[in-house]
Scaffold this motif. Structure first.
Motif, PDB file in Angstrom:
ATOM      1  N   PRO A  62       0.798  -1.222   0.000  1.00 22.55           N
ATOM      2  CA  PRO A  62       0.000   0.000   0.000  1.00 22.55           C
ATOM      3  C   PRO A  62       0.835   1.279   0.000  1.00 22.55           C
ATOM      4  O   PRO A  62       1.996   1.290   0.412  1.00 22.55           O
ATOM      5  N   VAL A  63       0.181   2.334  -0.469  1.00 21.88           N
ATOM      6  CA  VAL A  63       0.749   3.673  -0.493  1.00 21.88           C
ATOM      7  C   VAL A  63      -0.209   4.599   0.240  1.00 21.88           C
ATOM      8  O   VAL A  63      -1.411   4.601  -0.030  1.00 21.88           O
ATOM      9  N   VAL A  64       0.329   5.383   1.188  1.00 24.28           N
ATOM     10  CA  VAL A  64      -0.456   6.360   1.939  1.00 24.28           C
ATOM     11  C   VAL A  64      -0.059   7.751   1.471  1.00 24.28           C
ATOM     12  O   VAL A  64       1.129   8.096   1.431  1.00 24.28           O
ATOM     13  N   LEU A  65      -1.058   8.570   1.113  1.00 28.30           N
ATOM     14  CA  LEU A  65      -0.842   9.934   0.639  1.00 28.30           C
ATOM     15  C   LEU A  65      -1.480  10.900   1.630  1.00 28.30           C
ATOM     16  O   LEU A  65      -2.678  10.796   1.902  1.00 28.30           O
ATOM     17  N   LEU A  66      -0.691  11.819   2.182  1.00 33.64           N
ATOM     18  CA  LEU A  66      -1.252  12.715   3.181  1.00 33.64           C
ATOM     19  C   LEU A  66      -0.578  14.061   3.224  1.00 33.64           C
ATOM     20  O   LEU A  66       0.535  14.236   2.745  1.00 33.64           O
ATOM     21  N   GLN A  67      -1.282  14.986   3.810  1.00 31.73           N
ATOM     22  CA  GLN A  67      -0.795  16.339   4.015  1.00 31.73           C
ATOM     23  C   GLN A  67      -0.108  16.406   5.377  1.00 31.73           C
ATOM     24  O   GLN A  67      -0.587  15.818   6.345  1.00 31.73           O
ATOM     25  N   ASN A  68       0.993  17.127   5.470  1.00 27.62           N
ATOM     26  CA  ASN A  68       1.718  17.173   6.741  1.00 27.62           C
ATOM     27  C   ASN A  68       0.888  17.784   7.868  1.00 27.62           C
ATOM     28  O   ASN A  68       1.140  17.489   9.030  1.00 27.62           O
ATOM     29  N   SER A  69      -0.111  18.570   7.553  1.00 29.31           N
ATOM     30  CA  SER A  69      -0.942  19.137   8.614  1.00 29.31           C
ATOM     31  C   SER A  69      -1.719  18.059   9.361  1.00 29.31           C
ATOM     32  O   SER A  69      -2.205  18.288  10.454  1.00 29.31           O
ATOM     33  N   GLY A  70      -1.820  16.869   8.799  1.00 27.95           N
ATOM     34  CA  GLY A  70      -2.538  15.778   9.445  1.00 27.95           C
ATOM     35  C   GLY A  70      -1.636  14.751  10.117  1.00 27.95           C
ATOM     36  O   GLY A  70      -2.111  13.676  10.500  1.00 27.95           O
ATOM     37  N   LEU A  71      -0.349  15.067  10.277  1.00 24.92           N
ATOM     38  CA  LEU A  71       0.549  14.105  10.920  1.00 24.92           C
ATOM     39  C   LEU A  71       0.083  13.714  12.319  1.00 24.92           C
ATOM     40  O   LEU A  71       0.271  12.580  12.730  1.00 24.92           O
ATOM     41  N   GLY A  72      -0.525  14.635  13.027  1.00 20.21           N
ATOM     42  CA  GLY A  72      -1.031  14.318  14.367  1.00 20.21           C
ATOM     43  C   GLY A  72      -2.054  13.198  14.340  1.00 20.21           C
ATOM     44  O   GLY A  72      -2.115  12.376  15.264  1.00 20.21           O
ATOM     45  N   ASN A  73      -2.859  13.141  13.278  1.00 23.73           N
ATOM     46  CA  ASN A  73      -3.869  12.095  13.155  1.00 23.73           C
ATOM     47  C   ASN A  73      -3.283  10.718  12.882  1.00 23.73           C
ATOM     48  O   ASN A  73      -3.941   9.707  13.093  1.00 23.73           O
ATOM     49  N   LEU A  74      -2.051  10.675  12.395  1.00 25.09           N
ATOM     50  CA  LEU A  74      -1.499   9.367  12.059  1.00 25.09           C
ATOM     51  C   LEU A  74      -0.538   8.827  13.113  1.00 25.09           C
ATOM     52  O   LEU A  74      -0.168   7.657  13.053  1.00 25.09           O
ATOM     53  N   ILE A  75      -0.174   9.613  14.104  1.00 26.72           N
ATOM     54  CA  ILE A  75       0.821   9.184  15.095  1.00 26.72           C
ATOM     55  C   ILE A  75       0.392   7.910  15.821  1.00 26.72           C
ATOM     56  O   ILE A  75       1.168   6.964  15.923  1.00 26.72           O
ATOM     57  N   SER A  76      -0.813   7.845  16.336  1.00 27.24           N
ATOM     58  CA  SER A  76      -1.224   6.665  17.094  1.00 27.24           C
ATOM     59  C   SER A  76      -1.232   5.389  16.259  1.00 27.24           C
ATOM     60  O   SER A  76      -0.605   4.403  16.637  1.00 27.24           O
ATOM     61  N   PRO A  77      -1.913   5.354  15.098  1.00 28.97           N
ATOM     62  CA  PRO A  77      -1.869   4.107  14.330  1.00 28.97           C
ATOM     63  C   PRO A  77      -0.474   3.784  13.796  1.00 28.97           C
ATOM     64  O   PRO A  77      -0.116   2.613  13.668  1.00 28.97           O
ATOM     65  N   LEU A  78       0.324   4.802  13.519  1.00 30.69           N
ATOM     66  CA  LEU A  78       1.686   4.563  13.049  1.00 30.69           C
ATOM     67  C   LEU A  78       2.534   3.911  14.138  1.00 30.69           C
ATOM     68  O   LEU A  78       3.194   2.899  13.897  1.00 30.69           O
ATOM     69  N   THR A  79       2.474   4.472  15.346  1.00 31.45           N
ATOM     70  CA  THR A  79       3.350   3.984  16.423  1.00 31.45           C
ATOM     71  C   THR A  79       2.791   2.767  17.142  1.00 31.45           C
ATOM     72  O   THR A  79       3.548   1.909  17.585  1.00 31.45           O
ATOM     73  N   SER A  80       1.472   2.684  17.291  1.00 29.30           N
ATOM     74  CA  SER A  80       0.903   1.584  18.079  1.00 29.30           C
ATOM     75  C   SER A  80       0.409   0.417  17.234  1.00 29.30           C
ATOM     76  O   SER A  80       0.031  -0.609  17.777  1.00 29.30           O
ATOM     77  N   MET A  81       0.425   0.561  15.910  1.00 30.47           N
ATOM     78  CA  MET A  81       0.000  -0.537  15.058  1.00 30.47           C
ATOM     79  C   MET A  81       1.094  -0.872  14.036  1.00 30.47           C
ATOM     80  O   MET A  81       1.681  -1.945  14.092  1.00 30.47           O
ATOM     81  N   SER A  82       1.375   0.053  13.132  1.00 27.60           N
ATOM     82  CA  SER A  82       2.315  -0.246  12.046  1.00 27.60           C
ATOM     83  C   SER A  82       3.698  -0.627  12.553  1.00 27.60           C
ATOM     84  O   SER A  82       4.271  -1.622  12.111  1.00 27.60           O
ATOM     85  N   HIS A  83       4.234   0.164  13.474  1.00 28.97           N
ATOM     86  CA  HIS A  83       5.572  -0.147  13.984  1.00 28.97           C
ATOM     87  C   HIS A  83       5.568  -1.397  14.870  1.00 28.97           C
ATOM     88  O   HIS A  83       6.428  -2.259  14.729  1.00 28.97           O
ATOM     89  N   ILE A  84       4.611  -1.506  15.762  1.00 27.60           N
ATOM     90  CA  ILE A  84       4.575  -2.623  16.712  1.00 27.60           C
ATOM     91  C   ILE A  84       4.387  -3.960  15.999  1.00 27.60           C
ATOM     92  O   ILE A  84       5.070  -4.939  16.288  1.00 27.60           O
ATOM     93  N   PHE A  85       3.449  -3.997  15.064  1.00 33.50           N
ATOM     94  CA  PHE A  85       3.119  -5.252  14.394  1.00 33.50           C
ATOM     95  C   PHE A  85       3.841  -5.421  13.055  1.00 33.50           C
ATOM     96  O   PHE A  85       3.536  -6.341  12.296  1.00 33.50           O
ATOM     97  N   LYS A  86       4.784  -4.523  12.770  1.00 30.87           N
ATOM     98  CA  LYS A  86       5.593  -4.609  11.545  1.00 30.87           C
ATOM     99  C   LYS A  86       4.710  -4.681  10.294  1.00 30.87           C
ATOM    100  O   LYS A  86       4.810  -5.597   9.480  1.00 30.87           O
ATOM    101  N   ILE A  87       3.826  -3.683  10.179  1.00 35.27           N
ATOM    102  CA  ILE A  87       2.924  -3.585   9.034  1.00 35.27           C
ATOM    103  C   ILE A  87       3.422  -2.447   8.146  1.00 35.27           C
ATOM    104  O   ILE A  87       3.216  -1.277   8.453  1.00 35.27           O
ATOM    105  N   PRO A  88       4.084  -2.781   7.045  1.00 33.25           N
ATOM    106  CA  PRO A  88       4.731  -1.759   6.232  1.00 33.25           C
ATOM    107  C   PRO A  88       3.793  -1.074   5.239  1.00 33.25           C
ATOM    108  O   PRO A  88       2.771  -1.629   4.839  1.00 33.25           O
ATOM    109  N   PHE A  89       4.171   0.128   4.864  1.00 32.92           N
ATOM    110  CA  PHE A  89       3.551   0.845   3.756  1.00 32.92           C
ATOM    111  C   PHE A  89       4.517   1.907   3.273  1.00 32.92           C
ATOM    112  O   PHE A  89       5.467   2.262   3.967  1.00 32.92           O
TER     113      PHE A  89
END
Length: 169
Positions: A62-89
């Motif tokens: 997968p490819v995720v496309l986002l605006q930097n103003s929304g980085l706050g919205n992605l911190i939790s799923p990035l750190t508590s899901m993608s990094h922890i469970f090694k789910i790449p994108f």
């Protein structure tokens, strides 16, 4: 750079499921993804990470496309899901906040790299040169495959050439 050639290159590397939120800096890449690939419009950046996790677990790249103003919205799923469970994108985040940009983007523009650094997410500035960008994408793909973590490219204004919405090859 030529958006169609870049998007076609992503697809050659099997990056063909896209998700994200609207952003004027990524508009033409979003148009390409919507027209040429599977594109899931997300309600916010965290939702895009969740959609990408499902695609990744289904064996997609997968490819995720986002605006930097929304980085706050992605911190939790990035750190508590993608990094922890090694789910790449593969991620592309705009670098809003430069000269002559809207004032609400100014602060985020100065701290985008630091936010991603804090989350230990590997990053690079995407080249505006197609051949160099292709080499960057191949290196990111290899890193993602080896480490099973997300990788972000920071995208500056004017990186992608026009690609009208709805055009299909």
């Amino acid at each position: 750079m030529n958006t169609k050639k870049f998007g076609d290159w992503l697809q050659e590397l099997h990056f063909d499921v896209f998700t994200g939120v609207p952003c004027s800096y990524l508009k033409y890449l979003i148009n390409y993804a919507y027209s040429e690939c599977t594109y899931v419009n997300s309600v916010n950046e965290g939702d895009a990470v969740a959609v990408s996790a499902g695609a990744s677990l289904a064996g997609k790249r997968p490819v995720v496309l986002l605006q930097n103003s929304g980085l706050g919205n992605l911190i939790s799923p990035l750190t508590s899901m993608s990094h922890i469970f090694k789910i790449p994108f593969l991620g592309f985040v705009s670098l809003r906040g430069g000269p002559n940009d809207e004032p609400q983007h100014e602060l985020m523009g100065t701290i985008t790299k630091e936010i991603l650094d804090i989350t230990t997410t590997p990053i690079a500035i995407l080249s505006k040169d197609l051949e160099e960008a292709k080499m960057q994408i191949m290196a990111a793909r290899d890193f993602i495959d080896a480490k099973r973590v997300p990788f972000f490219f920071i995208v500056e204004k004017g990186t992608f050439d026009e690609f009208p919405l709805g055009i299909s090859s």
